[in-house]
Design a protein around this motif. Structure first.
Motif, PDB file in Angstrom:
ATOM      1  N   PRO A 235     -48.209 -11.430 -19.227  1.00 28.23           N
ATOM      2  CA  PRO A 235     -46.895 -11.314 -19.306  1.00 28.23           C
ATOM      3  C   PRO A 235     -46.373 -11.317 -17.573  1.00 28.23           C
ATOM      4  CG  PRO A 235     -47.578  -9.258 -20.204  1.00 28.23           C
ATOM      5  CD  PRO A 235     -48.507  -9.967 -20.130  1.00 28.23           C
ATOM      6  N   LEU A 236     -45.227 -12.052 -17.351  1.00 24.01           N
ATOM      7  CA  LEU A 236     -44.719 -12.008 -15.885  1.00 24.01           C
ATOM      8  C   LEU A 236     -43.110 -11.645 -16.226  1.00 24.01           C
ATOM      9  CD1 LEU A 236     -45.055 -12.846 -13.035  1.00 24.01           C
ATOM     10  CD2 LEU A 236     -44.128 -15.085 -13.496  1.00 24.01           C
ATOM     11  N   PRO A 237     -42.756 -10.389 -15.446  1.00 24.21           N
ATOM     12  CA  PRO A 237     -41.537  -9.966 -15.642  1.00 24.21           C
ATOM     13  C   PRO A 237     -40.679 -10.920 -14.540  1.00 24.21           C
ATOM     14  CG  PRO A 237     -42.656  -8.435 -14.731  1.00 24.21           C
ATOM     15  CD  PRO A 237     -43.707  -9.492 -14.937  1.00 24.21           C
ATOM     16  N   VAL A 238     -39.588 -11.436 -14.995  1.00 25.93           N
ATOM     17  CA  VAL A 238     -38.659 -12.268 -14.150  1.00 25.93           C
ATOM     18  C   VAL A 238     -37.425 -11.852 -14.170  1.00 25.93           C
ATOM     19  CG1 VAL A 238     -40.056 -14.037 -14.236  1.00 25.93           C
ATOM     20  CG2 VAL A 238     -38.319 -14.049 -15.975  1.00 25.93           C
ATOM     21  N   LYS A 239     -36.475 -12.056 -13.175  1.00 24.87           N
ATOM     22  CA  LYS A 239     -35.232 -11.998 -13.139  1.00 24.87           C
ATOM     23  C   LYS A 239     -34.399 -13.328 -13.428  1.00 24.87           C
ATOM     24  CE  LYS A 239     -33.567  -8.479 -11.556  1.00 24.87           C
ATOM     25  NZ  LYS A 239     -33.140  -7.355 -12.512  1.00 24.87           N
ATOM     26  N   ARG A 240     -33.110 -13.196 -14.322  1.00 23.71           N
ATOM     27  CA  ARG A 240     -32.616 -14.660 -14.602  1.00 23.71           C
ATOM     28  C   ARG A 240     -31.061 -14.116 -13.840  1.00 23.71           C
ATOM     29  NH1 ARG A 240     -36.558 -17.774 -17.325  1.00 23.71           N
ATOM     30  NH2 ARG A 240     -36.722 -16.777 -19.360  1.00 23.71           N
ATOM     31  N   VAL A 241     -30.438 -15.320 -13.582  1.00 26.27           N
ATOM     32  CA  VAL A 241     -28.986 -15.306 -12.964  1.00 26.27           C
ATOM     33  C   VAL A 241     -28.538 -16.575 -12.812  1.00 26.27           C
ATOM     34  CG1 VAL A 241     -29.716 -15.460 -10.446  1.00 26.27           C
ATOM     35  CG2 VAL A 241     -27.410 -14.466 -11.225  1.00 26.27           C
ATOM     36  N   LEU A 242     -27.226 -16.813 -13.314  1.00 28.52           N
ATOM     37  CA  LEU A 242     -26.564 -17.994 -13.190  1.00 28.52           C
ATOM     38  C   LEU A 242     -25.598 -18.188 -12.155  1.00 28.52           C
ATOM     39  CD1 LEU A 242     -26.015 -20.685 -14.915  1.00 28.52           C
ATOM     40  CD2 LEU A 242     -24.115 -19.353 -15.913  1.00 28.52           C
ATOM     41  N   ALA A 243     -25.911 -18.954 -11.232  1.00 27.20           N
ATOM     42  CA  ALA A 243     -25.301 -19.393  -9.961  1.00 27.20           C
ATOM     43  C   ALA A 243     -24.183 -20.715 -10.253  1.00 27.20           C
ATOM     44  CB  ALA A 243     -25.996 -19.549  -8.760  1.00 27.20           C
ATOM     45  N   GLN A 244     -23.028 -20.492  -9.991  1.00 23.72           N
ATOM     46  CA  GLN A 244     -21.878 -21.794  -9.981  1.00 23.72           C
ATOM     47  C   GLN A 244     -21.061 -21.873  -8.727  1.00 23.72           C
ATOM     48  OE1 GLN A 244     -19.816 -21.587 -13.541  1.00 23.72           O
ATOM     49  NE2 GLN A 244     -18.658 -23.751 -13.101  1.00 23.72           N
ATOM     50  N   ALA A 245     -21.079 -23.059  -8.374  1.00 23.15           N
ATOM     51  CA  ALA A 245     -20.175 -23.405  -7.144  1.00 23.15           C
ATOM     52  C   ALA A 245     -19.357 -24.480  -7.718  1.00 23.15           C
ATOM     53  CB  ALA A 245     -20.928 -23.448  -5.820  1.00 23.15           C
TER      54      ALA A 245
ATOM     55  N   LEU B 286     -41.578 -14.506  -2.643  1.00 26.15           N
ATOM     56  CA  LEU B 286     -40.180 -14.662  -3.581  1.00 26.15           C
ATOM     57  C   LEU B 286     -40.564 -16.168  -4.003  1.00 26.15           C
ATOM     58  CD1 LEU B 286     -37.498 -14.538  -4.780  1.00 26.15           C
ATOM     59  CD2 LEU B 286     -36.754 -15.203  -2.563  1.00 26.15           C
ATOM     60  N   VAL B 287     -40.557 -16.156  -5.418  1.00 26.74           N
ATOM     61  CA  VAL B 287     -40.894 -17.607  -5.991  1.00 26.74           C
ATOM     62  C   VAL B 287     -39.383 -17.765  -6.958  1.00 26.74           C
ATOM     63  CG1 VAL B 287     -42.108 -18.850  -7.729  1.00 26.74           C
ATOM     64  CG2 VAL B 287     -43.277 -17.147  -6.145  1.00 26.74           C
ATOM     65  N   ARG B 288     -38.855 -18.904  -6.769  1.00 23.91           N
ATOM     66  CA  ARG B 288     -37.365 -19.326  -7.538  1.00 23.91           C
ATOM     67  C   ARG B 288     -37.658 -20.578  -8.319  1.00 23.91           C
ATOM     68  NH1 ARG B 288     -33.385 -22.271  -6.340  1.00 23.91           N
ATOM     69  NH2 ARG B 288     -33.689 -22.533  -4.140  1.00 23.91           N
ATOM     70  N   VAL B 289     -37.321 -20.499  -9.433  1.00 25.43           N
ATOM     71  CA  VAL B 289     -37.109 -21.850 -10.066  1.00 25.43           C
ATOM     72  C   VAL B 289     -36.044 -21.930 -10.564  1.00 25.43           C
ATOM     73  CG1 VAL B 289     -38.303 -23.350 -11.769  1.00 25.43           C
ATOM     74  CG2 VAL B 289     -39.470 -21.731 -10.774  1.00 25.43           C
TER      75      VAL B 289
ATOM     76  N   PRO C 126     -28.609 -22.571 -13.428  1.00 27.44           N
ATOM     77  CA  PRO C 126     -29.480 -21.324 -14.057  1.00 27.44           C
ATOM     78  C   PRO C 126     -30.629 -20.980 -13.131  1.00 27.44           C
ATOM     79  CG  PRO C 126     -28.989 -22.766 -15.598  1.00 27.44           C
ATOM     80  CD  PRO C 126     -28.706 -23.544 -14.388  1.00 27.44           C
ATOM     81  N   ILE C 127     -31.059 -19.881 -12.687  1.00 27.97           N
ATOM     82  CA  ILE C 127     -32.149 -19.592 -11.908  1.00 27.97           C
ATOM     83  C   ILE C 127     -32.907 -18.400 -12.387  1.00 27.97           C
ATOM     84  CG2 ILE C 127     -32.619 -18.236  -9.580  1.00 27.97           C
ATOM     85  CD1 ILE C 127     -29.868 -19.295  -8.518  1.00 27.97           C
ATOM     86  N   THR C 128     -34.345 -18.830 -12.343  1.00 31.03           N
ATOM     87  CA  THR C 128     -35.408 -17.581 -12.830  1.00 31.03           C
ATOM     88  C   THR C 128     -36.000 -17.517 -11.508  1.00 31.03           C
ATOM     89  OG1 THR C 128     -35.632 -18.347 -14.849  1.00 31.03           O
ATOM     90  CG2 THR C 128     -37.578 -17.359 -14.102  1.00 31.03           C
ATOM     91  N   TYR C 129     -36.280 -15.990 -11.370  1.00 25.65           N
ATOM     92  CA  TYR C 129     -37.247 -15.745  -9.800  1.00 25.65           C
ATOM     93  C   TYR C 129     -37.826 -14.359 -10.119  1.00 25.65           C
ATOM     94  CZ  TYR C 129     -33.853 -12.114  -8.565  1.00 25.65           C
ATOM     95  OH  TYR C 129     -33.208 -10.896  -8.292  1.00 25.65           O
TER      96      TYR C 129
END
Length: 231
Positions: A138-148, A190-193, A154-157
């Protein structure tokens, strides 16, 4: 037992010894060994292939990736960066950004993507923790929604320090201290998808699918560096 303080006549002598020894003690307890020196020559460009599972890299796609988290402090904080676009057979596109920092110290540390996205004018919401179930564990990740404006991203990193996945700032600081006590200066990744998609459920499912395929594709050294241990 009470520790006796030095008498008045000895205190100047003790002070002089401490002043003289101070630089030596400081050097002794300052880490000097870069973990990056044992990474067998990190080259992000060669770490990931053009094809990852069903996902195919788009030639020249790096020019189209808007990557605020990389661009905001590129020269100062990151030793290497990699930006790519991958697309699956159904035409769904993902943006991959990887930043590698050779030294994780107080002055040179990877930054959470939220910091730089906000600085670029993105509104951030729906922050959460998640876990991607990979073949290696299992890989713990963070989610965040960015809007401009109309752009919904939607971001997973996730972030590694040394060989440990550490997505919280306090955790990364403690790891820096722990490695320092061993005389080591850790590196970090830092890995961001992310994807441009108003359907966050679909976006995160696609991102998890890509991360799972990426996990299977990485070499043992690449896996250790980019996805680390999860404790």
């Amino acid at each position: 037992m009470t520790l006796a303080l030095p008498t008045l006549q000895w205190r100047p002598v003790l002070l002089a010894v401490l002043i003289t020894a101070g630089p030596v003690l400081a050097w002794t307890f300052t880490p000097h060994h870069l973990m990056a020196d044992g990474r067998q020559g990190v080259e992000l460009e060669n770490t990931l292939p053009a094809r990852i599972g069903e996902w195919q890299m788009v030639p020249g796609g790096d020019k189209a990736v808007i990557s605020p988290d990389v661009q905001a402090a590129l020269d100062k904080f990151y030793s290497q960066t990699l930006s790519r676009i991958y697309v699956n057979p159904q035409g769904y596109a993902l943006m991959l950004s990887i930043a590698y920092g050779k030294q994780q110290t107080d002055s040179l540390r990877l930054h959470n993507p939220e910091v730089c996205y906000a600085a670029q004018g993105f509104a951030l919401s729906d922050r959460s923790n998640a876990t991607v179930l990979n073949p290696s564990g299992p890989l713990p990740v963070k989610r965040v929604l960015a809007q401009a404006g109309p752009r919904i991203e939607p971001i997973t990193y996730w972030i590694t320090v040394g060989d440990i996945v550490a997505n919280e700032t306090t955790h990364r600081k403690w790891l820096q201290i722990e490695y320092g006590l061993k005389g080591q200066i850790p590196d970090g990744v830092l890995v961001r998808v992310s994807s441009i998609d108003a359907d966050t459920g679909r976006a995160y499912a696609m991102q998890d699918s890509f991360i799972h395929a990426m996990n299977k594709t990485l070499s043992a050294e690449g896996l250790r560096m980019m996805m680390g241990q999860h404790s």
